[in-house]
Design a protein around this motif. Structure first.
Motif, PDB file in Angstrom:
ATOM      1  N   LYS A  49     -14.971  11.279  -4.173  1.00 52.05           N
ATOM      2  CA  LYS A  49     -15.032  12.042  -5.424  1.00 52.05           C
ATOM      3  C   LYS A  49     -14.271  13.333  -5.172  1.00 52.05           C
ATOM      4  CE  LYS A  49     -17.163  13.431  -9.376  1.00 52.05           C
ATOM      5  NZ  LYS A  49     -16.054  14.070 -10.063  1.00 52.05           N
ATOM      6  N   LEU A  50     -13.059  13.433  -5.743  1.00 54.32           N
ATOM      7  CA  LEU A  50     -12.204  14.588  -5.504  1.00 54.32           C
ATOM      8  C   LEU A  50     -12.379  15.620  -6.608  1.00 54.32           C
ATOM      9  CD1 LEU A  50      -9.027  12.669  -4.280  1.00 54.32           C
ATOM     10  CD2 LEU A  50     -10.860  13.674  -2.922  1.00 54.32           C
ATOM     11  N   GLY A  51     -11.732  16.784  -6.427  1.00 54.14           N
ATOM     12  CA  GLY A  51     -11.894  17.899  -7.357  1.00 54.14           C
ATOM     13  C   GLY A  51     -11.192  17.722  -8.682  1.00 54.14           C
ATOM     14  N   GLY A  52     -10.025  17.095  -8.685  1.00 51.69           N
ATOM     15  CA  GLY A  52      -9.296  16.920  -9.930  1.00 51.69           C
ATOM     16  C   GLY A  52      -7.908  16.356  -9.683  1.00 51.69           C
ATOM     17  N   PHE A  53      -7.257  15.989 -10.788  1.00 47.45           N
ATOM     18  CA  PHE A  53      -5.941  15.362 -10.723  1.00 47.45           C
ATOM     19  C   PHE A  53      -5.065  15.933 -11.829  1.00 47.45           C
ATOM     20  CE2 PHE A  53      -9.080  12.402  -9.138  1.00 47.45           C
ATOM     21  CZ  PHE A  53      -8.522  11.953  -7.950  1.00 47.45           C
ATOM     22  N   ILE A  54      -3.790  16.159 -11.507  1.00 46.79           N
ATOM     23  CA  ILE A  54      -2.806  16.591 -12.494  1.00 46.79           C
ATOM     24  C   ILE A  54      -1.592  15.676 -12.368  1.00 46.79           C
ATOM     25  CG2 ILE A  54      -1.309  18.449 -13.306  1.00 46.79           C
ATOM     26  CD1 ILE A  54      -3.285  20.413 -11.956  1.00 46.79           C
ATOM     27  N   SER A  55      -1.264  14.987 -13.441  1.00 46.16           N
ATOM     28  CA  SER A  55      -0.100  14.107 -13.470  1.00 46.16           C
ATOM     29  C   SER A  55       0.865  14.626 -14.522  1.00 46.16           C
ATOM     30  CB  SER A  55      -0.519  12.677 -13.806  1.00 46.16           C
ATOM     31  OG  SER A  55       0.619  11.866 -13.981  1.00 46.16           O
ATOM     32  N   LEU A  56       2.076  14.946 -14.078  1.00 44.74           N
ATOM     33  CA  LEU A  56       3.121  15.420 -14.983  1.00 44.74           C
ATOM     34  C   LEU A  56       4.203  14.348 -15.088  1.00 44.74           C
ATOM     35  CD1 LEU A  56       3.421  19.003 -13.489  1.00 44.74           C
ATOM     36  CD2 LEU A  56       2.144  18.319 -15.520  1.00 44.74           C
ATOM     37  N   CYS A  57       4.379  13.815 -16.283  1.00 48.21           N
ATOM     38  CA  CYS A  57       5.424  12.811 -16.550  1.00 48.21           C
ATOM     39  C   CYS A  57       5.308  11.591 -15.645  1.00 48.21           C
ATOM     40  CB  CYS A  57       6.811  13.428 -16.427  1.00 48.21           C
ATOM     41  SG  CYS A  57       7.067  14.804 -17.545  1.00 48.21           S
ATOM     42  N   GLY A  58       4.104  11.166 -15.367  1.00 53.54           N
ATOM     43  CA  GLY A  58       3.896   9.970 -14.555  1.00 53.54           C
ATOM     44  C   GLY A  58       3.211   8.888 -15.370  1.00 53.54           C
ATOM     45  N   LEU A  59       3.677   7.670 -15.225  1.00 52.25           N
ATOM     46  CA  LEU A  59       3.046   6.553 -15.924  1.00 52.25           C
ATOM     47  C   LEU A  59       1.730   6.181 -15.261  1.00 52.25           C
ATOM     48  CD1 LEU A  59       6.094   4.155 -16.365  1.00 52.25           C
ATOM     49  CD2 LEU A  59       4.977   5.503 -18.139  1.00 52.25           C
ATOM     50  N   LEU A  60       0.821   5.672 -16.039  1.00 53.75           N
ATOM     51  CA  LEU A  60      -0.401   5.102 -15.483  1.00 53.75           C
ATOM     52  C   LEU A  60      -0.072   3.694 -15.012  1.00 53.75           C
ATOM     53  CD1 LEU A  60      -3.434   5.332 -14.969  1.00 53.75           C
ATOM     54  CD2 LEU A  60      -3.812   4.405 -17.246  1.00 53.75           C
ATOM     55  N   PRO A  61      -0.321   3.398 -13.736  1.00 58.35           N
ATOM     56  CA  PRO A  61      -0.009   2.055 -13.243  1.00 58.35           C
ATOM     57  C   PRO A  61      -0.784   0.992 -14.009  1.00 58.35           C
ATOM     58  CG  PRO A  61      -0.557   3.535 -11.445  1.00 58.35           C
ATOM     59  CD  PRO A  61      -0.887   4.253 -12.721  1.00 58.35           C
ATOM     60  N   ARG A  62      -0.246  -0.202 -14.007  1.00 56.64           N
ATOM     61  CA  ARG A  62      -0.874  -1.306 -14.733  1.00 56.64           C
ATOM     62  C   ARG A  62      -2.256  -1.601 -14.196  1.00 56.64           C
ATOM     63  NH1 ARG A  62       3.342  -6.068 -14.704  1.00 56.64           N
ATOM     64  NH2 ARG A  62       1.444  -7.186 -15.206  1.00 56.64           N
ATOM     65  N   PRO A  63      -3.255  -1.599 -15.065  1.00 58.80           N
ATOM     66  CA  PRO A  63      -4.611  -1.872 -14.612  1.00 58.80           C
ATOM     67  C   PRO A  63      -4.767  -3.257 -13.988  1.00 58.80           C
ATOM     68  CG  PRO A  63      -4.588  -1.350 -16.971  1.00 58.80           C
ATOM     69  CD  PRO A  63      -3.181  -1.283 -16.475  1.00 58.80           C
ATOM     70  N   ASP A  64      -4.052  -4.252 -14.518  1.00 61.70           N
ATOM     71  CA  ASP A  64      -4.202  -5.606 -13.969  1.00 61.70           C
ATOM     72  C   ASP A  64      -3.674  -5.700 -12.539  1.00 61.70           C
ATOM     73  OD1 ASP A  64      -1.568  -5.292 -15.063  1.00 61.70           O
ATOM     74  OD2 ASP A  64      -1.286  -7.447 -14.960  1.00 61.70           O
ATOM     75  N   LYS A  65      -2.834  -4.763 -12.145  1.00 55.17           N
ATOM     76  CA  LYS A  65      -2.303  -4.764 -10.785  1.00 55.17           C
ATOM     77  C   LYS A  65      -3.182  -3.966  -9.824  1.00 55.17           C
ATOM     78  CE  LYS A  65       1.780  -6.738 -11.481  1.00 55.17           C
ATOM     79  NZ  LYS A  65       2.344  -7.839 -10.739  1.00 55.17           N
ATOM     80  N   LEU A  66      -3.972  -3.012 -10.351  1.00 52.85           N
ATOM     81  CA  LEU A  66      -4.740  -2.129  -9.476  1.00 52.85           C
ATOM     82  C   LEU A  66      -6.250  -2.225  -9.632  1.00 52.85           C
ATOM     83  CD1 LEU A  66      -2.556   1.091  -9.588  1.00 52.85           C
ATOM     84  CD2 LEU A  66      -2.665  -0.622  -7.796  1.00 52.85           C
ATOM     85  N   LEU A  67      -6.742  -2.942 -10.638  1.00 54.66           N
ATOM     86  CA  LEU A  67      -8.187  -2.991 -10.845  1.00 54.66           C
ATOM     87  C   LEU A  67      -8.933  -3.624  -9.674  1.00 54.66           C
ATOM     88  CD1 LEU A  67      -8.767  -3.668 -14.634  1.00 54.66           C
ATOM     89  CD2 LEU A  67      -9.224  -1.605 -13.334  1.00 54.66           C
ATOM     90  N   LYS A  68      -8.262  -4.451  -8.910  1.00 58.44           N
ATOM     91  CA  LYS A  68      -8.914  -5.074  -7.758  1.00 58.44           C
ATOM     92  C   LYS A  68      -9.327  -4.038  -6.725  1.00 58.44           C
ATOM     93  CE  LYS A  68      -6.032  -9.007  -8.529  1.00 58.44           C
ATOM     94  NZ  LYS A  68      -4.651  -9.336  -8.386  1.00 58.44           N
ATOM     95  N   ILE A  69      -8.631  -2.913  -6.690  1.00 57.08           N
ATOM     96  CA  ILE A  69      -8.940  -1.872  -5.704  1.00 57.08           C
ATOM     97  C   ILE A  69      -9.541  -0.630  -6.360  1.00 57.08           C
ATOM     98  CG2 ILE A  69      -7.215  -2.653  -4.048  1.00 57.08           C
ATOM     99  CD1 ILE A  69      -5.425  -0.344  -5.040  1.00 57.08           C
ATOM    100  N   ALA A  70      -9.816  -0.697  -7.659  1.00 54.44           N
ATOM    101  CA  ALA A  70     -10.338   0.464  -8.380  1.00 54.44           C
ATOM    102  C   ALA A  70     -11.753   0.814  -7.923  1.00 54.44           C
ATOM    103  CB  ALA A  70     -10.320   0.201  -9.882  1.00 54.44           C
ATOM    104  N   GLN A  71     -12.027   2.088  -7.919  1.00 55.02           N
ATOM    105  CA  GLN A  71     -13.345   2.630  -7.586  1.00 55.02           C
ATOM    106  C   GLN A  71     -13.846   3.429  -8.794  1.00 55.02           C
ATOM    107  OE1 GLN A  71     -14.737   2.343  -4.338  1.00 55.02           O
ATOM    108  NE2 GLN A  71     -13.039   0.985  -3.880  1.00 55.02           N
ATOM    109  N   ASP A  72     -15.133   3.685  -8.848  1.00 56.69           N
ATOM    110  CA  ASP A  72     -15.704   4.494  -9.929  1.00 56.69           C
ATOM    111  C   ASP A  72     -15.911   5.947  -9.514  1.00 56.69           C
ATOM    112  OD1 ASP A  72     -15.783   2.542 -11.839  1.00 56.69           O
ATOM    113  OD2 ASP A  72     -17.848   1.965 -11.436  1.00 56.69           O
ATOM    114  N   LYS A  73     -15.531   6.304  -8.303  1.00 58.43           N
ATOM    115  CA  LYS A  73     -15.827   7.641  -7.770  1.00 58.43           C
ATOM    116  C   LYS A  73     -15.290   8.767  -8.649  1.00 58.43           C
ATOM    117  CE  LYS A  73     -17.576   6.343  -3.766  1.00 58.43           C
ATOM    118  NZ  LYS A  73     -18.855   6.607  -3.276  1.00 58.43           N
TER     119      LYS A  73
END
Length: 114
Positions: free
Chosen positions: A75-99
């Protein structure tokens, strides 16, 4: 915006074409995420609390930031993404965490952000 790679309506997005247009290589993205995780682990081991760690990036770094938010085991402090795409969920959901499900994020992507 008509020139955006990804239109505002996700149901109209052909993600395969988006991946091809930006040459997104998911195995390489996962290797970059593993490297990011090593840095995070090293900082935590040095005594920095995870909630004091913020990740940000521009363009491909923004994409890596969002992927890290999705998959981090801490559980990190925060995230800032500038002009970055959200990766495809179907490609990354296998490794996704709820943290970081409720971790603050600032995502700035184009001229229509509010």
């Amino acid at each position: 915006m008509e020139n955006d790679i990804v239109p505002n309506n996700p149901s109209q997005v052909d993600y395969e074409k988006v991946d091809q247009s930006i040459h997104l290589d998911y195995p390489q993205l996962r290797r970059a995420m593993a490297y990011f995780n090593e840095i995070i682990e090293r900082e935590i081991a040095s005594g920095i609390p995870p909630e004091k760690i913020f990740i940000s990036g521009y363009s491909q770094g923004g994409l890596l930031t969002l992927a890290t938010a999705l998959a981090s085991q801490h559980k990190l402090g925060g995230f800032i993404s500038l002009c970055g795409l959200l990766p495809r969920p179907d490609k990354l959901l296998k490794i996704a965490q709820d943290k970081n499900k409720n971790t603050p994020m600032l995502i700035i992507n184009n001229s229509h952000d509010r």
